[in-house]
Design a protein around this motif. Structure first.
Motif, short mmCIF file in Angstrom:
data_model
loop_
_atom_site.label_atom_id
_atom_site.label_comp_id
_atom_site.label_asym_id
_atom_site.label_seq_id
_atom_site.Cartn_x
_atom_site.Cartn_y
_atom_site.Cartn_z
N GLY A 48 22.32 41.53 41.43
CA GLY A 48 21.77 40.25 41.87
C GLY A 48 21.60 39.25 40.75
O GLY A 48 21.23 38.09 41.01
N LYS A 49 21.88 39.66 39.52
CA LYS A 49 21.78 38.76 38.37
C LYS A 49 23.16 38.24 37.98
O LYS A 49 24.19 38.82 38.33
CB LYS A 49 21.17 39.50 37.17
N VAL A 50 23.16 37.14 37.23
CA VAL A 50 24.42 36.50 36.82
C VAL A 50 24.42 36.30 35.31
O VAL A 50 23.44 35.77 34.74
CB VAL A 50 24.61 35.14 37.53
N ALA A 51 25.51 36.72 34.66
CA ALA A 51 25.64 36.59 33.20
C ALA A 51 26.82 35.67 32.88
O ALA A 51 27.89 35.78 33.48
CB ALA A 51 25.87 37.96 32.57
N PHE A 52 26.61 34.78 31.91
CA PHE A 52 27.62 33.85 31.43
C PHE A 52 27.95 34.23 29.99
O PHE A 52 27.05 34.29 29.15
CB PHE A 52 27.09 32.42 31.51
N ILE A 53 29.22 34.48 29.71
CA ILE A 53 29.61 35.01 28.40
C ILE A 53 30.75 34.18 27.82
O ILE A 53 31.82 34.06 28.44
CB ILE A 53 30.03 36.49 28.51
N THR A 54 30.55 33.64 26.63
CA THR A 54 31.62 32.89 25.97
C THR A 54 32.34 33.80 24.98
O THR A 54 31.83 34.81 24.53
CB THR A 54 31.07 31.65 25.23
N ALA A 62 25.65 43.18 37.24
CA ALA A 62 25.63 41.71 37.20
C ALA A 62 26.96 41.12 37.63
O ALA A 62 28.03 41.71 37.39
CB ALA A 62 25.29 41.23 35.79
N ALA A 63 26.91 39.96 38.25
CA ALA A 63 28.10 39.14 38.41
C ALA A 63 28.32 38.44 37.07
O ALA A 63 27.36 38.01 36.42
CB ALA A 63 27.90 38.12 39.51
N VAL A 64 29.58 38.35 36.65
CA VAL A 64 29.87 37.88 35.30
C VAL A 64 30.82 36.69 35.33
O VAL A 64 31.84 36.71 36.02
CB VAL A 64 30.48 39.00 34.44
N VAL A 65 30.46 35.66 34.57
CA VAL A 65 31.34 34.52 34.36
C VAL A 65 31.88 34.63 32.94
O VAL A 65 31.12 34.62 31.97
CB VAL A 65 30.60 33.18 34.54
N VAL A 66 33.19 34.78 32.82
CA VAL A 66 33.82 34.94 31.51
C VAL A 66 34.43 33.60 31.11
O VAL A 66 35.21 33.01 31.86
CB VAL A 66 34.85 36.07 31.50
N ALA A 67 34.05 33.11 29.94
CA ALA A 67 34.46 31.79 29.50
C ALA A 67 35.14 31.87 28.14
O ALA A 67 34.65 32.55 27.23
CB ALA A 67 33.23 30.87 29.41
N ASP A 68 36.26 31.17 28.02
CA ASP A 68 37.00 31.19 26.76
C ASP A 68 38.05 30.08 26.81
O ASP A 68 38.39 29.58 27.89
CB ASP A 68 37.69 32.56 26.58
N GLY A 77 25.39 30.95 42.43
CA GLY A 77 24.11 30.40 42.84
C GLY A 77 23.00 30.40 41.81
O GLY A 77 21.91 29.87 42.09
N ARG A 78 23.25 30.94 40.61
CA ARG A 78 22.17 31.06 39.64
C ARG A 78 22.72 31.41 38.26
O ARG A 78 23.91 31.70 38.11
CB ARG A 78 21.18 32.13 40.08
N LEU A 79 21.84 31.40 37.26
CA LEU A 79 22.17 31.90 35.93
C LEU A 79 20.94 32.62 35.39
O LEU A 79 19.86 32.05 35.35
CB LEU A 79 22.56 30.76 34.98
N ASP A 80 21.12 33.88 34.99
CA ASP A 80 20.03 34.68 34.47
C ASP A 80 20.18 35.02 32.99
O ASP A 80 19.21 35.03 32.25
CB ASP A 80 19.93 36.00 35.25
N PHE A 81 21.42 35.31 32.58
CA PHE A 81 21.68 35.74 31.21
C PHE A 81 22.84 34.95 30.62
O PHE A 81 23.79 34.61 31.32
CB PHE A 81 22.06 37.22 31.16
N ALA A 82 22.77 34.70 29.31
CA ALA A 82 23.89 34.09 28.61
C ALA A 82 24.10 34.81 27.28
O ALA A 82 23.14 35.14 26.58
CB ALA A 82 23.62 32.60 28.36
N PHE A 83 25.35 35.06 26.98
CA PHE A 83 25.73 35.62 25.68
C PHE A 83 26.68 34.62 25.03
O PHE A 83 27.84 34.51 25.40
CB PHE A 83 26.41 36.98 25.88
N ASN A 84 26.15 33.86 24.07
CA ASN A 84 26.90 32.80 23.41
C ASN A 84 27.60 33.40 22.19
O ASN A 84 27.06 33.43 21.08
CB ASN A 84 25.97 31.66 23.04
#
Length: 258
Positions: free
Chosen positions: A11-17, A36-42, A87-94
């Motif tokens: 149920g949490k969302v992680a954004f990772i660059t 977690a649902a994960v958004v992978v960014a690069d 729908g949300r953002l809980d964690f970010a790994f920059n």
């Protein structure tokens, strides 16, 4: 929930660059394994898509977004896609970062190279936090982890820009951590040593001799594994690290202890 996952982050969302390879990719997979649902960014669209596909093969949820962390509009757009998808953002790994092209003494260091290194490795972290924090506040809190380096805690000869940027990430993290600790956002930083990644392959020239020189600097007698950094990042985002604020976690096999 994925097989062998304890579902801590369901149920949490992680954004990772910097998620197209190396530490970023392995950490994205680690978050997915925790539910977690994960958004992978690069900026590397191919590598990014590969990371998302690996998560989906595990049975996880992921989207890939192209993001140049030096461009505020890119970061905002990537985070907007995050909220649109999940729908949300809980964690970010920059984690996005680059290594120097070649060493040079400070007085001989090219200004263009200085700007390139600092823009991505330091300003990129600032821009990500600037746009992540308001979204995490909407959820009532969460956690951010930034990537510094062993070069963030010691000086590195011939690498003034990288060293300055990585020291700066620690200072930026500590300042932001104090800004938002009372609002339930925990912000910390990891400082990896020599980790066996594609970036390290470029640094060593991909030769046995180059690897041997790097390993000789590690008291533990080997390079670190991306999974060892990922485990620390996942832990720093967990409730188990609920009293950890503004910490610079050095994970370097003892390199900077010497």
């Amino acid at each position: 929930m994925l097989p062998n996952s304890n579902g801590n982050y369901t149920g949490k969302v992680a954004f990772i660059t910097g998620a197209a390879s190396g530490i970023g990719r392995v950490t994205a997979l680690a978050f997915a394994r925790e539910g977690a649902a994960v958004v992978v960014a690069d900026v590397s669209e191919q590598g990014n898509q590969e990371t998302a596909h690996l998560i989906e093969e595990l049975g996880g949820q992921a989207i890939a977004v192209r993001c140049d962390v030096t461009r505020s509009e890119d970061v905002k757009a990537a985070l907007a896609k995050t909220v649109e998808a999940f729908g949300r953002l809980d964690f970010a790994f920059n984690n996005a970062g680059i290594e120097p092209r070649k060493p040079a003494p400070t007085a001989e260091y090219e200004e263009e190279e200085w700007n390139r290194i600092v823009d991505i490795n330091l300003r990129g972290v600032f821009l990500c936090m600037k746009h992540e924090i308001p979204l995490i506040l909407k959820q009532g809190g969460g956690a951010i982890v930034n990537t510094s380096s062993g070069a963030g805690v010691i000086g590195i000869k011939g690498s003034p820009a990288y060293t300055a940027a990585k020291h700066g990430v620690i200072g930026l993290t500590r300042s932001a951590a104090l800004d938002y600790a009372a609002q339930n956002i925990r912000i910390n930083v990891v400082c990896p040593g020599y980790i066996d990644t594609p970036m390290m392959g470029r640094f060593t020239g991909g030769t046995d001799e180059g690897r041997a020189k790097v390993i000789a600097q590690e008291p533990v007698g080997r390079m670190g594994k991306p999974e060892e950094i990922a485990a620390a990042v996942v832990w720093l985002c967990s409730d188990a690290a609920g009293f950890v604020i503004g910490h610079a976690m050095v994970i370097d096999g003892g390199q900077t202890v010497q």
